[in-house]
Design a protein around this motif. Structure first.
Motif, mmCIF file in Angstrom:
data_model
loop_
_atom_site.group_PDB
_atom_site.id
_atom_site.type_symbol
_atom_site.label_atom_id
_atom_site.label_comp_id
_atom_site.label_asym_id
_atom_site.label_seq_id
_atom_site.Cartn_x
_atom_site.Cartn_y
_atom_site.Cartn_z
ATOM 1 N N PHE A 29 -3.448 3.835 -1.150
ATOM 2 C CA PHE A 29 -3.554 3.385 -2.533
ATOM 3 C C PHE A 29 -2.910 2.009 -2.685
ATOM 4 N N LYS A 30 -3.556 1.143 -3.431
ATOM 5 C CA LYS A 30 -2.958 -0.139 -3.799
ATOM 6 C C LYS A 30 -2.174 0.007 -5.096
ATOM 7 N N ASP A 31 -2.665 0.871 -5.973
ATOM 8 C CA ASP A 31 -2.067 1.045 -7.292
ATOM 9 C C ASP A 31 -0.976 2.112 -7.252
ATOM 10 N N GLU A 32 0.244 1.719 -7.581
ATOM 11 C CA GLU A 32 1.391 2.630 -7.515
ATOM 12 C C GLU A 32 1.256 3.799 -8.492
ATOM 13 N N THR A 33 0.741 3.555 -9.673
ATOM 14 C CA THR A 33 0.597 4.621 -10.667
ATOM 15 C C THR A 33 -0.410 5.663 -10.205
ATOM 16 N N THR A 83 -1.483 10.952 -8.026
ATOM 17 C CA THR A 83 -2.138 11.757 -6.990
ATOM 18 C C THR A 83 -1.128 12.641 -6.273
ATOM 19 N N VAL A 84 0.043 12.101 -5.949
ATOM 20 C CA VAL A 84 1.103 12.896 -5.324
ATOM 21 C C VAL A 84 1.466 14.071 -6.232
ATOM 22 N N GLN A 85 1.651 13.791 -7.513
ATOM 23 C CA GLN A 85 2.018 14.837 -8.469
ATOM 24 C C GLN A 85 0.920 15.896 -8.539
ATOM 25 N N TYR A 86 -0.331 15.455 -8.589
ATOM 26 C CA TYR A 86 -1.454 16.397 -8.663
ATOM 27 C C TYR A 86 -1.516 17.266 -7.403
ATOM 28 N N ILE A 112 1.054 18.435 3.344
ATOM 29 C CA ILE A 112 0.883 17.132 2.710
ATOM 30 C C ILE A 112 2.241 16.438 2.695
ATOM 31 N N ALA A 113 2.240 15.141 2.980
ATOM 32 C CA ALA A 113 3.483 14.371 2.988
ATOM 33 C C ALA A 113 3.197 12.953 2.507
ATOM 34 N N THR A 114 4.234 12.313 2.022
ATOM 35 C CA THR A 114 4.145 10.889 1.724
ATOM 36 C C THR A 114 4.902 10.156 2.828
ATOM 37 N N VAL A 115 4.653 8.860 2.938
ATOM 38 C CA VAL A 115 5.286 8.094 4.001
ATOM 39 C C VAL A 115 5.854 6.798 3.442
ATOM 40 N N GLU A 116 6.955 6.412 4.003
ATOM 41 C CA GLU A 116 7.493 5.079 3.761
ATOM 42 C C GLU A 116 7.426 4.362 5.097
ATOM 43 N N GLU A 117 6.658 3.304 5.145
ATOM 44 C CA GLU A 117 6.476 2.590 6.403
ATOM 45 C C GLU A 117 7.453 1.433 6.505
ATOM 46 N N VAL A 118 8.036 1.288 7.668
ATOM 47 C CA VAL A 118 8.952 0.196 7.955
ATOM 48 C C VAL A 118 8.467 -0.474 9.237
ATOM 49 N N GLU A 119 8.363 -1.784 9.203
ATOM 50 C CA GLU A 119 7.876 -2.514 10.366
ATOM 51 C C GLU A 119 8.837 -3.651 10.675
ATOM 52 N N MET A 131 0.844 -1.189 0.000
ATOM 53 C CA MET A 131 0.000 0.000 0.000
ATOM 54 C C MET A 131 0.885 1.247 0.000
ATOM 55 N N TYR A 132 0.401 2.275 -0.633
ATOM 56 C CA TYR A 132 1.068 3.571 -0.692
ATOM 57 C C TYR A 132 0.183 4.561 0.045
ATOM 58 N N LYS A 133 0.819 5.529 0.729
ATOM 59 C CA LYS A 133 0.032 6.394 1.598
ATOM 60 C C LYS A 133 0.460 7.854 1.483
ATOM 61 N N ILE A 134 -0.546 8.729 1.463
ATOM 62 C CA ILE A 134 -0.353 10.168 1.529
ATOM 63 C C ILE A 134 -0.983 10.643 2.836
ATOM 64 N N LEU A 135 -0.275 11.493 3.562
ATOM 65 C CA LEU A 135 -0.801 12.093 4.790
ATOM 66 C C LEU A 135 -1.099 13.555 4.542
ATOM 67 N N ILE A 136 -2.232 14.003 5.066
ATOM 68 C CA ILE A 136 -2.611 15.414 4.973
ATOM 69 C C ILE A 136 -2.885 15.891 6.396
ATOM 70 N N PHE A 137 -2.145 16.913 6.817
ATOM 71 C CA PHE A 137 -2.255 17.457 8.169
ATOM 72 C C PHE A 137 -3.092 18.724 8.099
#
Length: 115
Positions: A70-74, A79-82, A107-114, A1-7
């Motif tokens: 998002f499941k779809d990377e494209t 969406t990030v670009q927009y 607005i930020a993107t995240v890379e999750e590590v577990e 999954m890909y994630k965008i955060l909006i504060f």
């Protein structure tokens, strides 16, 4: 999954209860109309706890962290670009001006590590 955060921060003079109610009953429904390809749309409302040493409760920088998953990377990359290069639709802007301090939004993107 890909994630965008909006504060997001509520507009001055808007109570926490009013902010949350408006977001859930009005803005979230509108935002979904413009959220093609979003697989998950979460709102994480912030409740600040008292400082353990002083007991002080400070106003948070943001009132909610919105997550777009998002499941779809494209679709995610588009969406990030927009979001980082386009003005939001006027209907979204008009609605946000009713309850948000738009100048404080981030607005930020995240890379999750577990582990």
């Amino acid at each position: 999954m890909y994630k965008i955060l909006i504060f997001l921060k509520r507009k001055p003079g808007t109570s926490v209860a009013e902010f949350r109610n408006y977001y859930e009953t009005t803005h979230a429904k509108l935002a979904l109309q413009y959220s093609q390809g979003v697989d998950r749309y979460l709102r994480r409302y912030i409740d600040v706890l008292p400082n353990a040493e002083t007991g002080a409760v400070t106003e948070p920088e943001f009132d909610v962290i919105t997550e777009l998953w998002f499941k779809d990377e494209t679709i995610y990359h588009n969406t990030v670009q927009y979001l980082s290069s386009h003005t939001m639709p006027q209907a979204i802007i008009d609605d946000e001006e009713r309850f948000l301090d738009r100048g404080k939004s981030k607005i930020a993107t995240v890379e999750e590590v577990e582990y």
